[in-house]
Design a protein around this motif. Structure first.
Motif, PDB file in Angstrom:
ATOM      1  N   TYR A  53      -9.111  -4.987   2.563  1.00  0.00           N
ATOM      2  CA  TYR A  53      -7.456  -4.205   1.963  1.00  0.00           C
ATOM      3  C   TYR A  53      -7.713  -5.783   0.285  1.00  0.00           C
ATOM      4  CZ  TYR A  53      -3.184  -3.953  -0.487  1.00  0.00           C
ATOM      5  OH  TYR A  53      -1.953  -3.060  -1.290  1.00  0.00           O
ATOM      6  N   PHE A  54      -7.880  -6.883   0.950  1.00  0.00           N
ATOM      7  CA  PHE A  54      -7.099  -7.977   0.299  1.00  0.00           C
ATOM      8  C   PHE A  54      -8.758  -8.174  -0.072  1.00  0.00           C
ATOM      9  CE2 PHE A  54      -3.532  -9.150   2.553  1.00  0.00           C
ATOM     10  CZ  PHE A  54      -2.921  -8.845   1.330  1.00  0.00           C
ATOM     11  N   ALA A  55      -9.614  -7.850  -0.191  1.00  0.00           N
ATOM     12  CA  ALA A  55     -11.122  -7.587  -0.910  1.00  0.00           C
ATOM     13  C   ALA A  55     -11.654  -6.307  -1.689  1.00  0.00           C
ATOM     14  CB  ALA A  55     -11.931  -7.564  -0.256  1.00  0.00           C
ATOM     15  N   THR A  56     -10.787  -5.081  -1.854  1.00  0.00           N
ATOM     16  CA  THR A  56     -10.518  -4.416  -2.637  1.00  0.00           C
ATOM     17  C   THR A  56      -9.777  -3.754  -3.472  1.00  0.00           C
ATOM     18  OG1 THR A  56     -10.388  -2.218  -0.451  1.00  0.00           O
ATOM     19  CG2 THR A  56     -12.677  -3.426  -1.064  1.00  0.00           C
ATOM     20  N   ALA A  57      -9.061  -4.155  -3.115  1.00  0.00           N
ATOM     21  CA  ALA A  57      -7.039  -3.184  -4.237  1.00  0.00           C
ATOM     22  C   ALA A  57      -6.783  -4.493  -5.019  1.00  0.00           C
ATOM     23  CB  ALA A  57      -6.314  -4.028  -3.161  1.00  0.00           C
ATOM     24  N   THR A  58      -6.371  -3.528  -5.647  1.00  0.00           N
ATOM     25  CA  THR A  58      -6.391  -3.968  -7.812  1.00  0.00           C
ATOM     26  C   THR A  58      -5.024  -4.632  -7.507  1.00  0.00           C
ATOM     27  OG1 THR A  58      -5.462  -2.198  -8.103  1.00  0.00           O
ATOM     28  CG2 THR A  58      -7.735  -2.214  -8.559  1.00  0.00           C
ATOM     29  N   LEU A  59      -4.627  -5.162  -8.008  1.00  0.00           N
ATOM     30  CA  LEU A  59      -3.728  -6.300  -8.880  1.00  0.00           C
ATOM     31  C   LEU A  59      -2.624  -5.571  -8.511  1.00  0.00           C
ATOM     32  CD1 LEU A  59      -2.135  -8.977  -9.338  1.00  0.00           C
ATOM     33  CD2 LEU A  59      -2.449  -8.822 -11.255  1.00  0.00           C
ATOM     34  N   HIS A  60      -2.293  -4.029  -9.239  1.00  0.00           N
ATOM     35  CA  HIS A  60      -1.665  -3.053  -9.324  1.00  0.00           C
ATOM     36  C   HIS A  60      -1.561  -3.215  -8.427  1.00  0.00           C
ATOM     37  CE1 HIS A  60       1.185  -0.306 -11.083  1.00  0.00           C
ATOM     38  NE2 HIS A  60       0.494   0.455 -10.342  1.00  0.00           N
ATOM     39  N   GLN A  61      -2.342  -2.545  -7.116  1.00  0.00           N
ATOM     40  CA  GLN A  61      -2.152  -1.743  -6.433  1.00  0.00           C
ATOM     41  C   GLN A  61      -1.296  -2.805  -5.129  1.00  0.00           C
ATOM     42  OE1 GLN A  61      -5.391  -0.786  -4.740  1.00  0.00           O
ATOM     43  NE2 GLN A  61      -4.502   0.229  -2.442  1.00  0.00           N
ATOM     44  N   LEU A  62      -1.829  -4.324  -5.426  1.00  0.00           N
ATOM     45  CA  LEU A  62      -1.238  -5.951  -4.077  1.00  0.00           C
ATOM     46  C   LEU A  62       0.617  -5.032  -4.792  1.00  0.00           C
ATOM     47  CD1 LEU A  62      -4.213  -7.976  -5.081  1.00  0.00           C
ATOM     48  CD2 LEU A  62      -3.008  -6.750  -2.699  1.00  0.00           C
ATOM     49  N   ALA A  63       0.207  -5.262  -6.011  1.00  0.00           N
ATOM     50  CA  ALA A  63       2.081  -5.658  -6.503  1.00  0.00           C
ATOM     51  C   ALA A  63       3.289  -4.752  -5.744  1.00  0.00           C
ATOM     52  CB  ALA A  63       2.361  -5.762  -8.258  1.00  0.00           C
ATOM     53  N   SER A  64       2.388  -3.020  -6.307  1.00  0.00           N
ATOM     54  CA  SER A  64       3.674  -2.081  -5.399  1.00  0.00           C
ATOM     55  C   SER A  64       3.417  -1.942  -4.416  1.00  0.00           C
ATOM     56  CB  SER A  64       2.995  -0.893  -6.142  1.00  0.00           C
ATOM     57  OG  SER A  64       1.333  -0.212  -5.477  1.00  0.00           O
ATOM     58  N   ASP A  65       2.237  -2.080  -3.372  1.00  0.00           N
ATOM     59  CA  ASP A  65       2.240  -2.562  -1.983  1.00  0.00           C
ATOM     60  C   ASP A  65       3.289  -3.506  -1.442  1.00  0.00           C
ATOM     61  OD1 ASP A  65       0.588  -0.178  -2.226  1.00  0.00           O
ATOM     62  OD2 ASP A  65      -1.059  -1.648  -1.297  1.00  0.00           O
ATOM     63  N   TYR A  66       2.824  -4.571  -1.791  1.00  0.00           N
ATOM     64  CA  TYR A  66       4.419  -5.825  -1.924  1.00  0.00           C
ATOM     65  C   TYR A  66       5.789  -5.221  -2.027  1.00  0.00           C
ATOM     66  CZ  TYR A  66       6.459 -10.426  -1.853  1.00  0.00           C
ATOM     67  OH  TYR A  66       7.169 -11.444  -0.993  1.00  0.00           O
ATOM     68  N   ASP A  67       5.726  -4.563  -3.464  1.00  0.00           N
ATOM     69  CA  ASP A  67       7.154  -4.327  -4.001  1.00  0.00           C
ATOM     70  C   ASP A  67       7.502  -2.829  -2.422  1.00  0.00           C
ATOM     71  OD1 ASP A  67       9.046  -4.428  -4.917  1.00  0.00           O
ATOM     72  OD2 ASP A  67       8.814  -2.362  -5.865  1.00  0.00           O
ATOM     73  N   ALA A  68       6.837  -2.572  -1.870  1.00  0.00           N
ATOM     74  CA  ALA A  68       7.431  -1.847  -1.034  1.00  0.00           C
ATOM     75  C   ALA A  68       7.085  -1.528   0.451  1.00  0.00           C
ATOM     76  CB  ALA A  68       6.066  -0.356  -0.809  1.00  0.00           C
ATOM     77  N   MET A  69       6.591  -3.336   0.662  1.00  0.00           N
ATOM     78  CA  MET A  69       6.233  -3.610   2.087  1.00  0.00           C
ATOM     79  C   MET A  69       8.384  -4.686   2.094  1.00  0.00           C
ATOM     80  SD  MET A  69       2.284  -4.863   2.840  1.00  0.00           S
ATOM     81  CE  MET A  69       2.995  -6.320   2.378  1.00  0.00           C
ATOM     82  N   LEU A  70       8.475  -4.932   0.671  1.00  0.00           N
ATOM     83  CA  LEU A  70       9.791  -5.956   0.497  1.00  0.00           C
ATOM     84  C   LEU A  70      10.952  -4.694   1.408  1.00  0.00           C
ATOM     85  CD1 LEU A  70       9.621  -7.971  -2.239  1.00  0.00           C
ATOM     86  CD2 LEU A  70       9.392  -8.458  -0.169  1.00  0.00           C
ATOM     87  N   LYS A  71      10.621  -3.409   0.682  1.00  0.00           N
ATOM     88  CA  LYS A  71      11.940  -2.601   1.375  1.00  0.00           C
ATOM     89  C   LYS A  71      11.951  -2.033   2.348  1.00  0.00           C
ATOM     90  CE  LYS A  71      12.083  -1.560  -3.450  1.00  0.00           C
ATOM     91  NZ  LYS A  71      11.686  -0.766  -4.948  1.00  0.00           N
ATOM     92  N   GLY A  72      11.136  -2.482   3.782  1.00  0.00           N
ATOM     93  CA  GLY A  72      10.646  -1.799   4.676  1.00  0.00           C
ATOM     94  C   GLY A  72       8.786  -1.100   5.352  1.00  0.00           C
ATOM     95  N   ALA A  73       8.089  -0.797   4.511  1.00  0.00           N
ATOM     96  CA  ALA A  73       7.266  -0.102   4.435  1.00  0.00           C
ATOM     97  C   ALA A  73       6.132  -0.955   5.722  1.00  0.00           C
ATOM     98  CB  ALA A  73       6.268   0.120   3.186  1.00  0.00           C
ATOM     99  N   ALA A  74       5.469   0.012   5.803  1.00  0.00           N
ATOM    100  CA  ALA A  74       4.524  -1.892   7.041  1.00  0.00           C
ATOM    101  C   ALA A  74       3.590  -1.368   6.135  1.00  0.00           C
ATOM    102  CB  ALA A  74       3.256   0.198   7.778  1.00  0.00           C
ATOM    103  N   ALA A  75       2.947  -2.388   6.227  1.00  0.00           N
ATOM    104  CA  ALA A  75       1.389  -2.836   5.711  1.00  0.00           C
ATOM    105  C   ALA A  75       0.401  -2.359   5.367  1.00  0.00           C
ATOM    106  CB  ALA A  75       1.552  -4.414   6.346  1.00  0.00           C
ATOM    107  N   PRO A  76      -0.647  -1.905   4.408  1.00  0.00           N
ATOM    108  CA  PRO A  76      -1.008  -0.098   4.239  1.00  0.00           C
ATOM    109  C   PRO A  76      -2.206  -0.610   4.944  1.00  0.00           C
ATOM    110  CG  PRO A  76      -1.113  -1.904   2.292  1.00  0.00           C
ATOM    111  CD  PRO A  76       0.096  -2.544   3.065  1.00  0.00           C
ATOM    112  N   TRP A  77      -2.470  -2.292   5.890  1.00  0.00           N
ATOM    113  CA  TRP A  77      -3.678  -1.963   6.433  1.00  0.00           C
ATOM    114  C   TRP A  77      -3.594  -1.803   8.286  1.00  0.00           C
ATOM    115  CZ3 TRP A  77      -2.125  -5.929   3.831  1.00  0.00           C
ATOM    116  CH2 TRP A  77      -0.480  -7.067   4.488  1.00  0.00           C
ATOM    117  N   GLU A  78      -2.118  -1.735   8.287  1.00  0.00           N
ATOM    118  CA  GLU A  78      -1.423  -1.573   9.797  1.00  0.00           C
ATOM    119  C   GLU A  78      -1.661  -0.088  10.100  1.00  0.00           C
ATOM    120  OE1 GLU A  78       1.729  -3.016   9.840  1.00  0.00           O
ATOM    121  OE2 GLU A  78       1.045  -5.633  10.107  1.00  0.00           O
TER     122      GLU A  78
END
Length: 78
Positions: A53-78
């Motif tokens: 995931y970290f090798a292929t994700a874009t910066l925009h994708q990392l930021a939006s996924d991190y924001d979602a994880m802060l709001k309680g979403a599961a990590a995208p690689w889980e």
């Protein structure tokens, strides 16, 4: 600079203690580097999915996924 300010700065600089600089032997420096590198990977919970995931994700994708994880979403690689 005004003379009064210059005098104050001179007095301030005279009262400061010089920072102690530690000198390491080459062996001590190598040991410190080894311990630091080992510490970087301690308790590293990454999996092959997370690494991919970290090798292929874009910066925009990392930021939006991190924001979602802060709001309680599961990590995208889980």
């Amino acid at each position: 600079m005004t003379p009064k300010l210059e005098d104050r700065l001179t007095r301030l600089e005279q009262t400061q203690q010089a920072a102690k600089v530690d000198r390491f032997t080459p062996e001590e420096a190598a040991e410190a580097a080894r311990r630091y590198e080992a510490m970087l990977h301690e308790d590293d919970p990454s999996s092959t999915e997370a690494e991919a995931y970290f090798a292929t994700a874009t910066l925009h994708q990392l930021a939006s996924d991190y924001d979602a994880m802060l709001k309680g979403a599961a990590a995208p690689w889980e």
